[in-house]
Design an enzyme around this catalytic site. Structure first.
Site, PDB file in Angstrom:
ATOM      1  N   ILE A   1       2.695  -1.714   4.340  1.00 46.83           N
ATOM      2  CA  ILE A   1       2.326  -0.308   4.237  1.00 46.83           C
ATOM      3  C   ILE A   1       3.602   0.517   4.146  1.00 46.83           C
ATOM      4  CG2 ILE A   1       1.139   1.603   5.414  1.00 46.83           C
ATOM      5  CD1 ILE A   1      -0.680  -0.703   4.669  1.00 46.83           C
ATOM      6  N   CYS A   2       3.701   1.381   3.163  1.00 49.24           N
ATOM      7  CA  CYS A   2       4.874   2.258   3.052  1.00 49.24           C
ATOM      8  C   CYS A   2       4.936   3.154   4.291  1.00 49.24           C
ATOM      9  CB  CYS A   2       4.788   3.105   1.790  1.00 49.24           C
ATOM     10  SG  CYS A   2       6.151   4.294   1.657  1.00 49.24           S
ATOM     11  N   VAL A   3       5.994   3.010   5.062  1.00 50.28           N
ATOM     12  CA  VAL A   3       6.095   3.730   6.334  1.00 50.28           C
ATOM     13  C   VAL A   3       6.128   5.241   6.128  1.00 50.28           C
ATOM     14  CG1 VAL A   3       8.622   3.520   6.484  1.00 50.28           C
ATOM     15  CG2 VAL A   3       7.273   3.811   8.573  1.00 50.28           C
TER      16      VAL A   3
ATOM     17  N   ALA B   1       2.661   6.410   5.179  1.00 48.68           N
ATOM     18  CA  ALA B   1       1.754   6.236   6.313  1.00 48.68           C
ATOM     19  C   ALA B   1       1.945   7.338   7.350  1.00 48.68           C
ATOM     20  CB  ALA B   1       1.965   4.862   6.939  1.00 48.68           C
TER      21      ALA B   1
ATOM     22  N   PHE C   1       0.851  -1.185   0.000  1.00 39.14           N
ATOM     23  CA  PHE C   1       0.000   0.000   0.000  1.00 39.14           C
ATOM     24  C   PHE C   1       0.890   1.239   0.000  1.00 39.14           C
ATOM     25  CE2 PHE C   1      -2.321  -3.472   1.841  1.00 39.14           C
ATOM     26  CZ  PHE C   1      -3.582  -3.361   1.281  1.00 39.14           C
TER      27      PHE C   1
END
Length: 128
Positions: free
Chosen positions: A77-79, A82, A39
């Protein structure tokens, strides 16, 4: 075949995430392996556990979580994306001095390395 999916749209408001979820279900139903879903950008909103759709709408956030629990699909999830959008796990919330976290269980904050690895190890990468 082994697949990875990249989702760049939010859980609600566009068709991207919903189409990606339906594609993921179809892959599994046809006997393909879905290795991971990454994501990115607004797609990180798919991991916000505070999302609360109307009772007559499909709960896409929990749908992704169920995909992880039932089929072992990694939900990365792309940190960076996010954090910019206020989606944090307990570790990041503590580090940033935030009162609470909101990352839905089953999702993992990760870097772009997770996407690169999926690109190298899967037969196909499909973006929505």
């Amino acid at each position: 075949m082994r697949f990875a999916i990249v989702v760049t749209g939010p859980a609600y408001g566009t068709q991207q995430a919903s189409s990606a979820f339906q594609f993921a279900q179809a892959l599994i139903a046809e006997g393909h392996e879905l290795s991971s879903v990454f994501f990115y950008r607004e797609g990180v909103y798919n991991a916000n556990q505070l999302t609360s759709p109307a009772s007559d709408e499909f709960d896409l956030v929990r749908g992704w979580q169920q995909l992880n629990a039932q089929h072992g699909v990694a939900l990365n999830i792309c940190v960076a994306a996010a954090l910019r959008r206020g989606v944090v796990d307990e570790t990041e919330a503590g580090r940033l001095g935030l009162a609470s976290s909101n990352l839905q269980p089953g999702f993992t904050l990760s870097g772009l390395g997770a996407l690169a690895e999926a690109s190298l190890t899967c037969d196909r990468v499909v973006q929505f």
